[in-house]
Design a protein around this motif. Structure first.
Motif, PDB file in Angstrom:
ATOM      1  N   PHE A   1       0.897  -1.187  -0.084  1.00 47.36           N
ATOM      2  CA  PHE A   1      -0.068  -0.154  -0.001  1.00 47.36           C
ATOM      3  C   PHE A   1       1.081   1.175   0.030  1.00 47.36           C
ATOM      4  N   ALA A   2       1.924   1.514   0.995  1.00 46.12           N
ATOM      5  CA  ALA A   2       2.648   2.524   1.047  1.00 46.12           C
ATOM      6  C   ALA A   2       3.545   2.825  -0.301  1.00 46.12           C
ATOM      7  N   THR A   3       4.032   1.762  -0.847  1.00 46.37           N
ATOM      8  CA  THR A   3       4.931   2.007  -2.010  1.00 46.37           C
ATOM      9  C   THR A   3       4.342   2.367  -3.019  1.00 46.37           C
ATOM     10  N   PHE A   4       3.257   1.556  -3.357  1.00 46.45           N
ATOM     11  CA  PHE A   4       2.229   1.802  -4.585  1.00 46.45           C
ATOM     12  C   PHE A   4       1.625   3.118  -4.731  1.00 46.45           C
ATOM     13  N   PHE A   5       1.377   3.695  -3.371  1.00 42.28           N
ATOM     14  CA  PHE A   5       0.551   5.138  -3.608  1.00 42.28           C
ATOM     15  C   PHE A   5       1.656   5.810  -3.966  1.00 42.28           C
ATOM     16  N   TYR A   6       3.063   5.661  -3.323  1.00 40.80           N
ATOM     17  CA  TYR A   6       4.256   6.684  -3.790  1.00 40.80           C
ATOM     18  C   TYR A   6       4.463   6.250  -5.442  1.00 40.80           C
ATOM     19  N   ILE A   7       4.528   5.246  -5.565  1.00 41.33           N
ATOM     20  CA  ILE A   7       5.075   4.653  -7.255  1.00 41.33           C
ATOM     21  C   ILE A   7       3.873   5.539  -8.181  1.00 41.33           C
ATOM     22  N   VAL A   8       2.614   4.880  -7.869  1.00 40.84           N
ATOM     23  CA  VAL A   8       1.502   5.395  -8.851  1.00 40.84           C
ATOM     24  C   VAL A   8       1.469   6.819  -9.074  1.00 40.84           C
ATOM     25  N   GLN A   9       1.669   7.647  -8.159  1.00 45.17           N
ATOM     26  CA  GLN A   9       1.535   8.902  -8.435  1.00 45.17           C
ATOM     27  C   GLN A   9       2.545   9.595  -9.434  1.00 45.17           C
ATOM     28  N   ARG A  10       3.952   9.224  -9.223  1.00 45.11           N
ATOM     29  CA  ARG A  10       4.915   9.536  -9.818  1.00 45.11           C
ATOM     30  C   ARG A  10       4.918   8.985 -11.078  1.00 45.11           C
TER      31      ARG A  10
END
Lengths: 471, 287
Positions: free
Chosen positions: A70-79
């Motif tokens: 959840f943490a990393t996907f929210f970071y990655i998906v926005q970028r």
């Protein structure tokens, strides 16, 4: 072009909670490992091995693994999409609901409400909560991708989307049950069918939770950490599609020599061998991306975590297919070899990549340099030696046990009684506890380092923009 | 193209996932647990057995015990006839397990007398030195809930009588778990089929051999003492101080067990060890 303002708060919160659940998972892991050698450490009815072991596995997979996803996907998906998360409110709800679900899981498991199905022990009300949680997450990710500003979807997004549908299908089918009360249900499938459905789920939960998402992280954070792109786009396309196609055929390799029909077992065995190709596609792609950059293994602690992680993924995806061969499975299945295999995957591959991702994220979401790279290196060595002690001791134990189970006298009788084989395991189980404790110390060092990073020091100009969600 | 279209990617990924899923997970429903797969002698669980099964699930016994005997020589010798699909048609969920920290239990039904299980559940190490199983003596303090059990039987669609339900009122969880364990794997008459008929004359190869008696004593401590007592004084099993029986008859009993008497078969120890036991028991030396 106007720069989007990314949501970093939600990433922060998921990092906090996932590392906390990670600590719970390893702590309970060490406790149950002690219960294996010291039965007097069971405190019935709540704190017995049988009730605590599912808490260890579920806290590890869902609290730590899915929390980091959840943490990393929210970071990655926005970028990767160059847009802010589709809904901040939904993400916030997901955070609270995630922690509620994990807490409810732990409480109900300790009270003995369990379906007994491995990695799916929680009873039906919690299954419903998990479904809501996953749908919430899926909507937010898919909607963010749909309204993206970057036409091309990077490799990490493919793995994310596949994991989202994969988990949904697996979980829904394997949850099918008839409730008797709020805390008890009976599986919708019986006997051999139930076994086949369960291991179709069980093995592919490994694919969709512990393989595809960590690969998404690896494909994003490796180039970010080294500064050079992934070696081959073509290899990533081939390994992606063949991986998600082949994985689903292999569940029955957990059921070799059982009453499950032979042809399913044979298919599972064949596809497990074939899976080496797509798995190693990603491994080789990772290694070749390091061309000319191998000096970073000395200089960059992030690269160390990532490359060791992908190396263990490579070993894991060779050992797994080997165990899927009938003759080898006949020897090794049901012994301590198997947990050693699983823990190379979870401690060596998944956790290494998760650690690296969080080490990458935390300075960027707090706008500060990491508190101590020396402590990060210490964490690396604790995690690596802990995991190697864990796995190697139990591989030896497993071979020894399998040999003793199969040993026969010249007159065709068995050489050893079951107990004579079991008591031989105690020394190896002790080494395992030591390995697990080292790994846990590593996690404590990790959390301390993150805590100090968040609370000490001044903001750095170079990281401030990312922390404010502007990069 | 799919790299630019998320919905298309989702559809294609779902299709890729569904191929293997259909072949290996959905298609088998057509041949597994069908009438052809069923075994007539395999009966649904009675109320107390089903409750015992649910307790087995509640305590997570499946984390350490498997319930499936694979068709492998060493496994059939150790546990008994290999498991058949038809034996599991009433199992919701299945409990085959994935780790054998303790022994497989698929054929444990009828292996030991009830009294053995009560003592063993209460204190596993009293019966099996070196065991790492937790104690479950606290089961005895927990009464059963007949109403709930009746509900469970209805949901499962298993037959039951009102007498069976009302009899549950004076039973506790220990009674239920033992009832369940005694049912495991005993619906097919495999013990009779597996019985070894010894042909020819049985001749004690160790007559007057002192080291065989010593070896037999050690075997007795590890395999027999829990039921027959440290000094052969008896307990769950009969007293063995003064055995008035031919060597060959005694050998037969140890080798094959006594079905109705609750004596397990120890043939898997091998001919030599069984003869060593015979020599120890006949030596009249129990110190």
């Amino acid at each position: 072009m106007e720069k989007p303002q990314y949501n970093t708060d939600i990433v922060k919160s998921f990092v906090h909670w996932s590392v906390l659940w990670g600590l719970v998972a390893v702590l309970v892991g060490v406790i149950v490992s002690i219960q294996m050698t010291n039965p007097e450490m069971n405190f019935p009815p709540y704190l017995t091995f049988g009730r605590l072991r599912p808490i260890h596995t579920n806290a590890g997979i869902f609290g730590w693994g899915v929390g980091v996803i959840f943490a990393t996907f929210f970071y990655i998906v926005q970028r990767l999409c160059k847009v802010r998360l589709w809904s901040d409110k939904l993400a916030k709800f997901q955070l609270y609901f995630f922690n509620t679900t994990i807490t409810a899981s732990a409480v109900t498991l300790i009270l003995g409400f369990t379906t007994s199905k491995e990695y799916h022990e929680m009873e039906w009300p919690i299954d419903l909560m998990i479904i809501i949680l996953w749908v919430t997450f899926a909507i937010n990710i898919i909607m963010t991708i749909i309204k993206r500003k970057e036409e091309q979807m990077y490799i990490s997004l493919w793995y994310m989307l596949a994991a989202i549908v994969g988990v949904a299908i697996l979980f829904l089918v394997n949850s099918a049950a008839v409730p008797v009360s709020f805390f008890k249900s009976y599986s919708a499938f019986a006997g051999t069918n139930d076994a086949n459905v369960q291991w179709w789920f069980g093995h592919n939960a490994v694919a969709m939770v512990l393989t595809a998402p960590p690969l998404a992280m690896f494909y994003y954070f490796l180039p970010k950490s080294t500064g050079v792109p992934i070696y081959s786009h073509k290899i990533s396309i081939i390994s992606f599609w063949s991986l998600i196609f082949m994985y689903l055929w292999t569940g029955a390799h957990h059921l070799l020599w059982t009453p499950v029909p032979d042809w399913i077992q044979t298919l599972a065995m064949a596809f497990s061998i074939m899976l080496i190709a797509p798995s190693w596609g990603s491994v080789i792609n990772g290694y070749l991306s390091m061309k000319g950059q191998w000096h970073q293994m000395r200089e960059n602690y992030l690269v160390k975590f990532l490359i060791l992680g992908i190396t263990f993924y490579g070993l894991q995806t060779l050992q797994g297919p080997m165990q899927s061969i009938r003759s080898f499975s006949a020897f090794i299945h049901f012994t301590d070899w198997v947990p050693a295999h699983i823990h190379m995957g979870t401690m060596g591959w998944v956790s290494m990549v998760c650690f690296a991702s969080i080490y990458f994220l935390v300075p960027r979401i707090y706008g500060k340099e990491l508190y101590s790279i020396r402590l990060a290196n210490l964490h690396f060595w604790l995690a690596l030696t802990g995991q190697l002690l864990w796995s190697i001791s139990l591989w030896i134990a497993g071979v020894l046990q399998a040999g003793m189970w199969n040993a026969m006298n010249p007159d065709g009788s068995l050489t050893y009684t079951f107990m004579e084989t079991m008591v031989e395991m105690y020394p190896y189980w002790w080494v395992r506890t030591i390995g697990g404790t080292l790994f846990m110390l590593g996690v404590i060092v990790f959390i301390y380092n993150l805590f100090k990073t968040a609370h000490n020091g001044e903001k750095t100009a170079s990281l401030a923009a990312t922390a404010e969600g502007r990069a | 193209m799919w790299e630019k279209k998320p919905i298309l990617l989702l559809v294609l990924a779902t299709a890729a996932i569904m191929v293997g899923t259909t072949v290996t997970m959905i298609v088998p429903f057509m041949s597994v647990n069908t009438d052809a797969d069923k075994i007539a002698s395999v009966k649904p669980y009675t109320p107390i057995q089903q409750e015992g099964r649910d307790l087995y699930i509640r305590e997570g016994c499946n984390n350490c015990h498997t319930q499936t005997v694979r068709p492998l020589v060493s496994e059939v010798l150790r546990y008994g006839e290999y498991s058949k699909s038809g034996e599991f048609v009433y199992d919701r969920p299945f409990l085959w397990g994935s780790k054998r920290t303790g022994p497989d239990l698929a054929r444990v039904g009828g292996k030991y007398p009830d009294a053995w299980h009560y003592k063993h559940m209460d204190s596993p190490r009293a019966m099996i030195p070196g065991s790492n199983m937790p104690d479950y003596g606290w089961y005895k303090k927990n009464p059963l809930d007949p109403k709930m059990i009746q509900r469970k039987m209805e949901v499962l669609g298993f037959p039951y009588t009102t007498e069976q339900i009302s009899a549950l009122a004076d039973k506790n969880e220990m009674d239920a778990i033992v009832a369940y364990l005694q049912k495991l794997g005993s619906d097919i008459p495999w013990r009779k089929a597996a019985k070894t008929t010894i042909v020819g004359e049985l001749k004690n190869p160790f007559v007057g051999n002192k080291s065989a008696i010593e070896a037999g004593e050690e075997l007795f401590e590890n395999n027999c003492e829990a039921c027959h007592g440290e000094n052969l004084e008896g307990g769950i099993g009969p007293e063995l101080t003064d055995i008035d029986m031919d060597d060959s008859d005694l050998y037969q009993i140890i080798y094959n067990g006594i079905d109705d008497g609750g004596m397990p078969a120890f043939g898997s120890l091998g001919t030599n060890k069984v003869w060593q036991l015979v020599n120890f028991l006949k030596s009249g030396d129990s110190d």
